[in-house]
Write a protein that holds these residues in place. Structure first.
Motif, PDB file in Angstrom:
ATOM      1  N   GLY A 123      21.534  46.651  29.999  1.00  0.00           N
ATOM      2  CA  GLY A 123      22.083  46.304  31.299  1.00  0.00           C
ATOM      3  C   GLY A 123      23.111  47.314  31.749  1.00  0.00           C
ATOM      4  N   ASP A 124      23.482  47.236  33.038  1.00  0.00           N
ATOM      5  CA  ASP A 124      24.341  48.270  33.585  1.00  0.00           C
ATOM      6  C   ASP A 124      25.604  47.794  34.290  1.00  0.00           C
ATOM      7  OD1 ASP A 124      22.737  47.271  35.830  1.00  0.00           O
ATOM      8  OD2 ASP A 124      23.707  48.887  36.936  1.00  0.00           O
ATOM      9  N   ASP A 125      25.756  46.491  34.519  1.00  0.00           N
ATOM     10  CA  ASP A 125      26.899  46.085  35.323  1.00  0.00           C
ATOM     11  C   ASP A 125      27.563  44.835  34.755  1.00  0.00           C
ATOM     12  OD1 ASP A 125      28.765  46.302  37.374  1.00  0.00           O
ATOM     13  OD2 ASP A 125      27.239  46.595  38.912  1.00  0.00           O
ATOM     14  N   LEU A 126      28.640  44.433  35.369  1.00  0.00           N
ATOM     15  CA  LEU A 126      29.462  43.350  34.840  1.00  0.00           C
ATOM     16  C   LEU A 126      28.709  42.028  34.724  1.00  0.00           C
ATOM     17  CD1 LEU A 126      32.802  44.177  36.680  1.00  0.00           C
ATOM     18  CD2 LEU A 126      32.120  44.782  34.347  1.00  0.00           C
ATOM     19  N   ASN A 127      27.750  41.778  35.611  1.00  0.00           N
ATOM     20  CA  ASN A 127      26.976  40.538  35.498  1.00  0.00           C
ATOM     21  C   ASN A 127      26.103  40.513  34.244  1.00  0.00           C
ATOM     22  OD1 ASN A 127      25.324  42.526  36.640  1.00  0.00           O
ATOM     23  ND2 ASN A 127      24.090  41.037  37.739  1.00  0.00           N
ATOM     24  N   ASP A 128      25.887  41.656  33.637  1.00  0.00           N
ATOM     25  CA  ASP A 128      25.103  41.716  32.403  1.00  0.00           C
ATOM     26  C   ASP A 128      25.935  41.370  31.169  1.00  0.00           C
ATOM     27  OD1 ASP A 128      22.730  42.474  33.750  1.00  0.00           O
ATOM     28  OD2 ASP A 128      23.479  44.527  33.870  1.00  0.00           O
ATOM     29  N   LEU A 129      27.244  41.383  31.297  1.00  0.00           N
ATOM     30  CA  LEU A 129      28.110  41.005  30.173  1.00  0.00           C
ATOM     31  C   LEU A 129      27.899  39.557  29.744  1.00  0.00           C
ATOM     32  CD1 LEU A 129      31.558  42.670  30.869  1.00  0.00           C
ATOM     33  CD2 LEU A 129      30.069  43.009  28.888  1.00  0.00           C
ATOM     34  N   ALA A 130      27.395  38.734  30.647  1.00  0.00           N
ATOM     35  CA  ALA A 130      27.178  37.318  30.335  1.00  0.00           C
ATOM     36  C   ALA A 130      26.227  37.124  29.161  1.00  0.00           C
ATOM     37  CB  ALA A 130      26.641  36.584  31.566  1.00  0.00           C
ATOM     38  N   VAL A 131      25.338  38.085  28.907  1.00  0.00           N
ATOM     39  CA  VAL A 131      24.354  37.924  27.825  1.00  0.00           C
ATOM     40  C   VAL A 131      24.934  38.302  26.466  1.00  0.00           C
ATOM     41  CG1 VAL A 131      22.443  38.370  29.419  1.00  0.00           C
ATOM     42  CG2 VAL A 131      23.286  40.222  27.959  1.00  0.00           C
ATOM     43  N   ARG A 132      26.112  38.868  26.440  1.00  0.00           N
ATOM     44  CA  ARG A 132      26.721  39.354  25.183  1.00  0.00           C
ATOM     45  C   ARG A 132      26.622  38.359  24.030  1.00  0.00           C
ATOM     46  NH1 ARG A 132      27.279  42.659  21.822  1.00  0.00           N
ATOM     47  NH2 ARG A 132      29.114  43.831  21.363  1.00  0.00           N
ATOM     48  N   PRO A 133      26.952  37.072  24.237  1.00  0.00           N
ATOM     49  CA  PRO A 133      26.921  36.141  23.107  1.00  0.00           C
ATOM     50  C   PRO A 133      25.517  35.784  22.605  1.00  0.00           C
ATOM     51  CG  PRO A 133      28.211  35.236  24.941  1.00  0.00           C
ATOM     52  CD  PRO A 133      27.527  36.459  25.439  1.00  0.00           C
ATOM     53  N   VAL A 134      24.478  36.114  23.365  1.00  0.00           N
ATOM     54  CA  VAL A 134      23.133  35.656  22.986  1.00  0.00           C
ATOM     55  C   VAL A 134      22.184  36.786  22.599  1.00  0.00           C
ATOM     56  CG1 VAL A 134      23.349  33.525  24.317  1.00  0.00           C
ATOM     57  CG2 VAL A 134      22.327  35.551  25.397  1.00  0.00           C
ATOM     58  N   VAL A 135      22.737  38.000  22.413  1.00  0.00           N
ATOM     59  CA  VAL A 135      21.905  39.120  21.977  1.00  0.00           C
ATOM     60  C   VAL A 135      22.501  39.767  20.735  1.00  0.00           C
ATOM     61  CG1 VAL A 135      20.977  39.593  24.285  1.00  0.00           C
ATOM     62  CG2 VAL A 135      23.014  40.815  23.516  1.00  0.00           C
TER      63      VAL A 135
END
Length: 192
Positions: A123-135
């Motif tokens: 991912g490339d932007d701040l909205n992609d940080l939301a996946v951090r805990p699940v990857v």
């Protein structure tokens, strides 16, 4: 096994830390705008959005699929171009208009029966940080938003829309011992 050198992994230490994690990946989920495209939006005279995709990233998808790694697209965007690119590349899991990327990714993992450690997200932007805990692995193109780059496990050398997916794919394939054969004999299937 193929070497990871020259594939955007910045140091021997980084290669040593990432290689075991790369070997576990069975699902690579990609954002689209800013990852598979340069993030620009081009409109035709009828108001339709046009997007430019890198053909080398397309071949990367094919190589990953052949190696048994599922590639999925997860995007907040809409407009048809994403779906057309997914169709062209035989990407079965293409989810667009996703408001909550973490929830969307958790559902995708559940559908595929894969856990966190077998999943990478590009991912490339701040909205992609939301996946951090699940990857298990968070990857960012070189031109990703600073906040994402700071939290990514791996920041690529290539920019979004300019081979970032290809760089990531080659490292995944090398870590799993499948890149050297491609470098020796080339790709014999259709172009993407």
């Amino acid at each position: 096994m193929g070497s990871l050198s020259g594939l955007g992994l910045r140091s021997l230490l980084q290669r040593q830390l990432l290689t075991p994690r790369l070997r576990q990946i069975r699902l690579l989920v990609c954002d689209v705008d800013g990852v598979l495209t340069d993030g620009g939006l081009h409109y035709d005279e009828d108001g339709r959005v046009l997007k430019r995709f890198d053909v080398r990233d397309g071949l990367a998808v094919r190589m990953l699929q052949r190696a048994g790694i599922t590639v999925a697209l997860l995007s907040g965007g809409r407009g048809g171009a994403i779906e057309q690119r997914a169709l062209h590349l035989d990407i079965e899991h293409c989810r667009v208009g996703v408001g909550d990327k973490q929830q969307g990714l958790e559902q995708l993992r559940a559908d595929l029966g894969l856990d966190r450690d077998h999943t990478a997200f590009l991912g490339d932007d701040l909205n992609d940080l939301a996946v951090r805990p699940v990857v298990g692995l968070l990857v960012a193109p070189a031109d990703a938003a600073r906040g994402l780059r700071r939290q990514a496990d791996w920041v690529l050398r290539r920019r979004g829309g300019a081979g970032a997916l290809r760089e990531c794919a080659e490292a995944l394939l090398a870590s799993q011992g499948q890149l050297a054969e491609l470098h020796r004999h080339g790709w014999r299937e259709g172009n993407s």
